[in-house]
Write a protein that holds these residues in place. Structure first.
Motif, PDB file in Angstrom:
ATOM      1  N   ASP A 157      56.718  36.186  28.677  1.00  0.00           N
ATOM      2  CA  ASP A 157      55.353  35.656  28.594  1.00  0.00           C
ATOM      3  C   ASP A 157      54.573  35.914  29.879  1.00  0.00           C
ATOM      4  O   ASP A 157      53.933  35.026  30.449  1.00  0.00           O
ATOM      5  N   HIS A 189      51.879  37.358  30.205  1.00  0.00           N
ATOM      6  CA  HIS A 189      50.433  37.214  30.036  1.00  0.00           C
ATOM      7  C   HIS A 189      50.011  35.749  30.153  1.00  0.00           C
ATOM      8  O   HIS A 189      48.821  35.445  30.167  1.00  0.00           O
ATOM      9  N   PRO A 227      48.168  38.120  24.127  1.00  0.00           N
ATOM     10  CA  PRO A 227      47.429  38.730  25.246  1.00  0.00           C
ATOM     11  C   PRO A 227      46.010  39.062  24.848  1.00  0.00           C
ATOM     12  O   PRO A 227      45.726  39.410  23.703  1.00  0.00           O
ATOM     13  N   PRO A 259      43.138  38.210  32.487  1.00  0.00           N
ATOM     14  CA  PRO A 259      43.867  39.463  32.248  1.00  0.00           C
ATOM     15  C   PRO A 259      44.567  39.939  33.517  1.00  0.00           C
ATOM     16  O   PRO A 259      44.087  39.734  34.627  1.00  0.00           O
ATOM     17  N   SER A 260      45.700  40.561  33.326  1.00  0.00           N
ATOM     18  CA  SER A 260      46.435  41.110  34.457  1.00  0.00           C
ATOM     19  C   SER A 260      46.002  42.550  34.697  1.00  0.00           C
ATOM     20  O   SER A 260      45.147  43.099  33.991  1.00  0.00           O
TER      21      SER A 260
END
Length: 332
Positions: free
Chosen positions: A205, A207, A300, A307-308
């Motif tokens: 996980d 996200h 996501p 956001p990554s």
């Protein structure tokens, strides 16, 4: 007549306990890398990770919102805020705070742990979500665990705040007559319990959470006697750990108001929170405000998650994969 030899002063070396006896300077005053700016000088990849995450957080942060309300009268609900929250930070007025500084606390009202437990956190916490509960250093440690269980959270971590007194020389009130009656020692730490609701796996996980970016120890100078103000570093720890953008602080004051957070408490000067305005920050692609995830975990890309970036994913620490010959320890 023999000439007396001068007494030789013992070399204490690293005996910080004796140094405390002689000067009052606590041993933790000399901990290295306690300041975030210096902590990762020898770890350039981790330093770069922190910089990237902080920049990403600031780019997706909501404006600061405040809600002036007496939490003894306020009914916590999704209808009140328009949404549920990913993170809830709670700093309740424990009796310990009044007891340990008699005559110095500006607001002497305190809550019993039963009253704290009665807060309807379940009504405003999404699944999954996280609660950070400041609980002092005495009876609140056990009471806090009861609260987490009542709210539907399981305790996962314990963030420890170690208080330094580098400025002790200017604080003449740090003497025995102003300390907690019957106490031979002065508490120099406080605890913040982390509770998790729902199932979140660090390896799957990414996200939702980014683990192992920070330590679970905060080292900073204690506030003036009677103040219950907590170190600001905890906010950064929470924001780098949980990628959820809906963050609420209960029992907050004006100094707690911060971008990315809704701060609620009776000592707030002015209410700036408006439900519909807040919901506008979390609209789906079709323009409809995001609702809680009713089944499972949020996927996501939903608007309530930060956001990554590919570089962040490459740099951030990860849990070791399980497999034959590998231990199944939890790690941090």
């Amino acid at each position: 007549m023999a000439i007396p030899r001068p007494s030789k002063k013992p070399d204490r070396g690293n005996d910080y306990c004796q140094h405390f006896v002689d000067t009052g300077q606590r041993p933790q005053n000399f901990l290295r890398d306690s300041v975030l700016e210096d902590r990762y000088e020898d770890y350039p990849q981790l330093q770069r990770l922190i910089q990237l995450k902080d920049k990403q957080i600031q780019q997706h942060v909501t404006p600061p919102y405040a809600l002036k309300a007496d939490l003894k009268k306020l009914m916590l609900s999704k209808e009140l805020f328009g949404t549920k929250f990913d993170v809830i930070l709670i700093d309740p007025p424990w009796e310990e705070y009044v007891r340990r500084a008699p005559g110095f606390v500006a607001d002497t009202e305190w809550w019993s742990w039963e009253q704290i437990q009665a807060l309807d956190i379940d009504a405003i916490a999404d699944t999954p979500s996280f609660v950070f509960l400041w609980c002092g250093s005495a009876e609140g440690l056990d009471a806090g665990r009861h609260c987490l269980k009542k709210w539907g959270f399981r305790r996962s971590e314990d963030v420890c705040w170690i208080k330094t007194n580098k400025d002790a020389a200017s604080r003449k009130y740090l003497i025995a007559e102003y300390q907690e009656p019957g106490s031979m020692l002065v508490h120099t730490k406080e605890h913040c319990l982390l509770g998790i609701r729902g199932s979140v796996k660090r390896s799957l996980d990414g996200h939702i959470i980014h683990s192992n970016c920070d330590t679970d120890v905060i080292v900073s100078d204690e506030p003036p006697l009677g103040s219950t103000e907590k170190p600001e570093e905890l906010y950064a720890i929470i924001e780098r750990f949980c990628l959820g953008k809906r963050r609420l602080e209960l029992f907050g004051e004006d100094h707690n108001i911060r971008p990315g957070w809704v701060t609620a408490g009776k000592n707030i000067s002015q209410t700036t929170f408006k439900k519909l305005t807040y919901l506008n920050h979390f609209r789906n692609a079709d323009g409809v405000p995001y609702d809680e995830h009713h089944v499972g975990k949020p996927p996501p890309g939903v608007p309530v998650l930060i956001p990554s970036l590919p570089e962040i994913e490459e740099l951030r620490p990860r849990s070791p994969p399980h497999g034959p010959g590998r231990g199944r320890g939890r790690g941090r």
